[in-house]
Design an enzyme around this catalytic site. Structure first.
Site, PDB file in Angstrom:
ATOM      1  N   ASP A  15       7.985 -11.209 -29.456  1.00 49.74           N
ATOM      2  CA  ASP A  15       8.608 -11.530 -30.071  1.00 49.74           C
ATOM      3  C   ASP A  15       9.095 -12.777 -29.230  1.00 49.74           C
ATOM      4  O   ASP A  15      10.720 -13.762 -29.427  1.00 49.74           O
ATOM      5  CB  ASP A  15      10.410 -11.150 -30.057  1.00 49.74           C
ATOM      6  CG  ASP A  15      10.205 -10.114 -31.030  1.00 49.74           C
ATOM      7  OD1 ASP A  15       9.123 -10.375 -32.122  1.00 49.74           O
ATOM      8  OD2 ASP A  15      10.823  -9.150 -30.509  1.00 49.74           O
ATOM      9  N   GLU A  16       8.042 -13.136 -28.208  1.00 48.82           N
ATOM     10  CA  GLU A  16       8.294 -14.975 -27.759  1.00 48.82           C
ATOM     11  C   GLU A  16       7.885 -15.788 -27.879  1.00 48.82           C
ATOM     12  O   GLU A  16       8.458 -16.799 -27.710  1.00 48.82           O
ATOM     13  CB  GLU A  16       7.131 -14.821 -25.828  1.00 48.82           C
ATOM     14  CG  GLU A  16       7.558 -13.146 -25.165  1.00 48.82           C
ATOM     15  CD  GLU A  16       6.735 -11.946 -25.633  1.00 48.82           C
ATOM     16  OE1 GLU A  16       6.577 -12.063 -26.678  1.00 48.82           O
ATOM     17  OE2 GLU A  16       6.925 -11.121 -24.589  1.00 48.82           O
ATOM     18  N   GLY A  17       7.200 -16.044 -30.001  1.00 47.67           N
ATOM     19  CA  GLY A  17       7.426 -17.131 -30.252  1.00 47.67           C
ATOM     20  C   GLY A  17       5.759 -17.191 -30.413  1.00 47.67           C
ATOM     21  O   GLY A  17       4.871 -18.251 -30.319  1.00 47.67           O
ATOM     22  N   LYS A  18       4.754 -15.900 -29.613  1.00 44.05           N
ATOM     23  CA  LYS A  18       3.343 -16.485 -29.333  1.00 44.05           C
ATOM     24  C   LYS A  18       2.811 -16.790 -30.942  1.00 44.05           C
ATOM     25  O   LYS A  18       1.422 -17.634 -30.933  1.00 44.05           O
ATOM     26  CB  LYS A  18       2.702 -15.170 -29.648  1.00 44.05           C
ATOM     27  CG  LYS A  18       3.049 -14.031 -28.345  1.00 44.05           C
ATOM     28  CD  LYS A  18       2.460 -12.463 -28.041  1.00 44.05           C
ATOM     29  CE  LYS A  18       2.409 -11.624 -28.542  1.00 44.05           C
ATOM     30  NZ  LYS A  18       3.461 -11.310 -29.011  1.00 44.05           N
ATOM     31  N   LYS A  20       3.868 -18.900 -33.258  1.00 44.22           N
ATOM     32  CA  LYS A  20       3.427 -20.455 -32.984  1.00 44.22           C
ATOM     33  C   LYS A  20       2.608 -20.943 -32.155  1.00 44.22           C
ATOM     34  O   LYS A  20       1.903 -21.772 -31.894  1.00 44.22           O
ATOM     35  CB  LYS A  20       5.585 -20.718 -32.477  1.00 44.22           C
ATOM     36  CG  LYS A  20       5.363 -22.274 -32.104  1.00 44.22           C
ATOM     37  CD  LYS A  20       6.634 -23.329 -31.877  1.00 44.22           C
ATOM     38  CE  LYS A  20       6.494 -25.036 -31.594  1.00 44.22           C
ATOM     39  NZ  LYS A  20       8.264 -24.850 -31.623  1.00 44.22           N
ATOM     40  N   GLY A  42       5.009  -8.758 -35.942  1.00 45.44           N
ATOM     41  CA  GLY A  42       5.924  -9.607 -36.912  1.00 45.44           C
ATOM     42  C   GLY A  42       5.254 -11.017 -36.325  1.00 45.44           C
ATOM     43  O   GLY A  42       5.843 -11.318 -35.423  1.00 45.44           O
ATOM     44  N   GLN A 214       2.455  -8.128 -29.645  1.00 43.25           N
ATOM     45  CA  GLN A 214       3.310  -7.202 -28.682  1.00 43.25           C
ATOM     46  C   GLN A 214       3.843  -7.835 -27.460  1.00 43.25           C
ATOM     47  O   GLN A 214       3.883  -9.092 -27.508  1.00 43.25           O
ATOM     48  CB  GLN A 214       3.744  -5.533 -28.448  1.00 43.25           C
ATOM     49  CG  GLN A 214       3.800  -5.019 -29.535  1.00 43.25           C
ATOM     50  CD  GLN A 214       2.604  -5.156 -30.700  1.00 43.25           C
ATOM     51  OE1 GLN A 214       1.299  -4.598 -29.834  1.00 43.25           O
ATOM     52  NE2 GLN A 214       2.882  -4.645 -31.776  1.00 43.25           N
TER      53      GLN A 214
HETATM   54  P1  IMP Z   1       6.119   1.045 -32.245  1.00 42.53           P
HETATM   55  O1  IMP Z   1       4.872  -0.084 -31.750  1.00 42.53           O
HETATM   56  O2  IMP Z   1       6.263   1.072 -33.782  1.00 42.53           O
HETATM   57  O3  IMP Z   1       5.725   2.572 -31.673  1.00 42.53           O
HETATM   58  O4  IMP Z   1       7.130   0.769 -31.633  1.00 42.53           O
HETATM   59  C1  IMP Z   1       7.504   0.961 -30.411  1.00 42.53           C
HETATM   60  C2  IMP Z   1       8.663  -0.067 -29.327  1.00 42.53           C
HETATM   61  O5  IMP Z   1       7.541  -1.470 -29.437  1.00 42.53           O
HETATM   62  C3  IMP Z   1      10.142  -0.155 -29.892  1.00 42.53           C
HETATM   63  O6  IMP Z   1      10.768  -0.767 -29.310  1.00 42.53           O
HETATM   64  C4  IMP Z   1       9.519  -1.660 -31.580  1.00 42.53           C
HETATM   65  O7  IMP Z   1      10.680  -2.223 -31.104  1.00 42.53           O
HETATM   66  C5  IMP Z   1       8.146  -2.305 -30.073  1.00 42.53           C
HETATM   67  N1  IMP Z   1       7.904  -3.278 -30.575  1.00 42.53           N
HETATM   68  C6  IMP Z   1       6.272  -2.766 -31.985  1.00 42.53           C
HETATM   69  N2  IMP Z   1       6.284  -4.388 -32.294  1.00 42.53           N
HETATM   70  C7  IMP Z   1       6.402  -4.955 -31.942  1.00 42.53           C
HETATM   71  C8  IMP Z   1       6.786  -6.232 -31.749  1.00 42.53           C
HETATM   72  O8  IMP Z   1       5.207  -6.821 -32.350  1.00 42.53           O
HETATM   73  N3  IMP Z   1       7.546  -6.991 -31.241  1.00 42.53           N
HETATM   74  C9  IMP Z   1       8.895  -6.939 -30.298  1.00 42.53           C
HETATM   75  N4  IMP Z   1       8.713  -4.730 -30.805  1.00 42.53           N
HETATM   76  C10 IMP Z   1       7.956  -4.627 -30.804  1.00 42.53           C
END
Ligand code: IMP
Length: 396
Positions: A15-18, A20, A42, A214
């Site tokens: 969620d650093e803003g990748k 964008k 996301g 991530q």
């Molecule tokens: P999972 O990837 O759904 O198994 O979640 C494992 C951990 O990674 C949890 O703490 C989620 O909130 C985090 N996480 C997974 N995908 C993202 C992402 O795209 N952004 C931020 N945190 C993420």
């Protein structure tokens, strides 16, 4: 010199803003490839006020000229993919998915959610999207891959067998067969040997960007296990997840937010569970793009960012969401730890960065803050984002 792929990677917890950055950069790249993760990601992109949220499809999809690749290291939930792709009309010729990418099936999602429920207050806080169980099946060599959709009857049997082995109630065979037929129909048009495609792209001198999802601190090996995701989020993940040799990766751009956020559980030393955290969350709209969950918010953690820069080999940094710190009187940065407790350095706040169009335009205090991040991480900041829109960016 041989042509290499550039790479962007989040240096915090995602969620650093990748999104964008990839969107901005995708204007200059011919190929944009994802190499790990799935629709747990996301990426929010705002163009002329219109918001797009991408989970699985590389952010280059918003550049009509870019070819987008979903590499073998990504896990794909077929129905989520179908839904997401529908936003963009006909993607044939603009999107390719590795035949070796694993599928997230319904039971993966059920297993993910059941495991989390069973952990009670020790839960990881996953996105509940089946990511961990899908990767677990891949490693256990019992997963299903995109290429398996070429033999639908066999895949249906394999899926039903898995339900049986796991002791789960399987849906009726006709239902599984109908899902598999739909996936084959909608996904196989994109199936390709994406490793060969990327090699060809590099050989042809095409500009190629690898898009990490991530963030570094969620890496399965290098994050705070078990509070991590199930893939290698670091730059090295691109080698296995896209099929490139380490020496084929060129510039590594680390994406860093001006403060820290984390979704889900796990250590977060600089977290502010107070009015400061609330203010960062409100101003930064820190709610998960995938799950809508409120993100935990806190001050910038320099030792962690430095670790992330090292493990990724970051050549430069993009500093995101600097505008969210507008109006704070005092801004803190963790510069070290004492027995696990952050040692903070205080910085003077500033009124507003949003109107700045060059580094020299920024308030002096904001310039000092950016300079301190450079010094603490040892990496140069080449881009500063001062707002959500594509145009709110300062290049250096
Ligand atoms: P999972 O990837 O759904 O198994 O979640 C494992 C951990 O990674 C949890 O703490 C989620 O909130 C985090 N996480 C997974 N995908 C993202 C992402 O795209 N952004 C931020 N945190 C993420």
């Amino acid at each position: 010199m041989a042509n290499k792929a550039d790479l962007i990677v989040g240096v915090q917890w995602g969620d650093e803003g990748k999104g964008k950055i990839v969107d901005l950069l995708a204007q200059e790249y011919d190929y944009v490839a994802r190499y790990q993760g799935g629709h747990n990601a996301g990426h929010t992109i705002v163009i002329d006020g219109k918001k797009y949220v991408l989970h699985l499809i590389p952010s280059g999809v918003l550049n009509p000229k870019a070819v987008n690749i979903i590499g073998n290291g990504v896990v794909i939930c077929p129905d989520e993919f179908i839904k997401e792709a529908a936003q963009f009309g006909d993607l044939r010729g603009r999107l390719y998915i590795s035949k070796n990418a694993h599928l997230i099936l319904d039971y993966h999602i059920a297993l993910d959610q059941a495991a989390e429920a069973g952990l009670g207050d020790k839960k990881i806080g996953t996105t509940g999207r089946g990511i961990g169980p899908a990767y677990a099946d891949k490693i256990a060599r019992v997963g299903a891959r995109l290429g398996d959709l070429y033999d639908q009857a066999r895949l249906v049997d394999t899926i039903l067998e898995r339900y049986d082995r796991l002791g789960l109630n399987a849906p009726p065979k006709a239902e599984v067969a109908s899902s598999v037929a739909r996936w084959a129909d909608r996904l196989l048009v994109f199936a390709a040997d994406t490793t060969q495609m990327l090699w060809q792209a590099l050989d042809d001198g095409k500009r190629t960007l690898l898009e990490g999802a991530q963030g570094t601190l969620l890496d399965i090996d290098h994050g705070a296990y078990p509070f991590v995701t199930s893939s290698n989020t670091i730059a090295g993940g691109a080698c296995t997840g896209a099929g490139l040799a380490p020496k084929e990766i060129g510039k590594v751009i680390g994406i860093v937010k001006a403060y820290c956020t984390r979704v889900g559980n796990g250590p977060f030393a600089t977290e502010q569970t107070n009015a400061i955290g609330d203010r960062l969350r409100e101003k930064g709209e820190e709610f998960g793009a995938s799950t809508g969950r409120a993100r935990r918010c806190g001050w910038f953690d320099a030792p962690l960012a430095k670790f992330a820069c090292r493990i990724n080999g970051a050549d430069e940094l993009a500093l995101m969401k600097l505008d969210v710190l507008d109006g704070f009187e005092e801004i803190k940065v963790c510069v070290d730890y004492d027995d696990g407790k952050p040692i903070y350095k205080s910085f003077k706040g500033w009124e507003r960065v949003s109107k700045a169009r060059s580094f020299d335009d920024l308030p002096k205090a904001a310039q000092s803050y950016a300079a301190a991040i450079e010094e603490l991480t040892g990496v140069k900041i080449t881009l500063i984002s001062t707002g959500a829109d594509r145009n709110d960016a300062i290049y250096r």
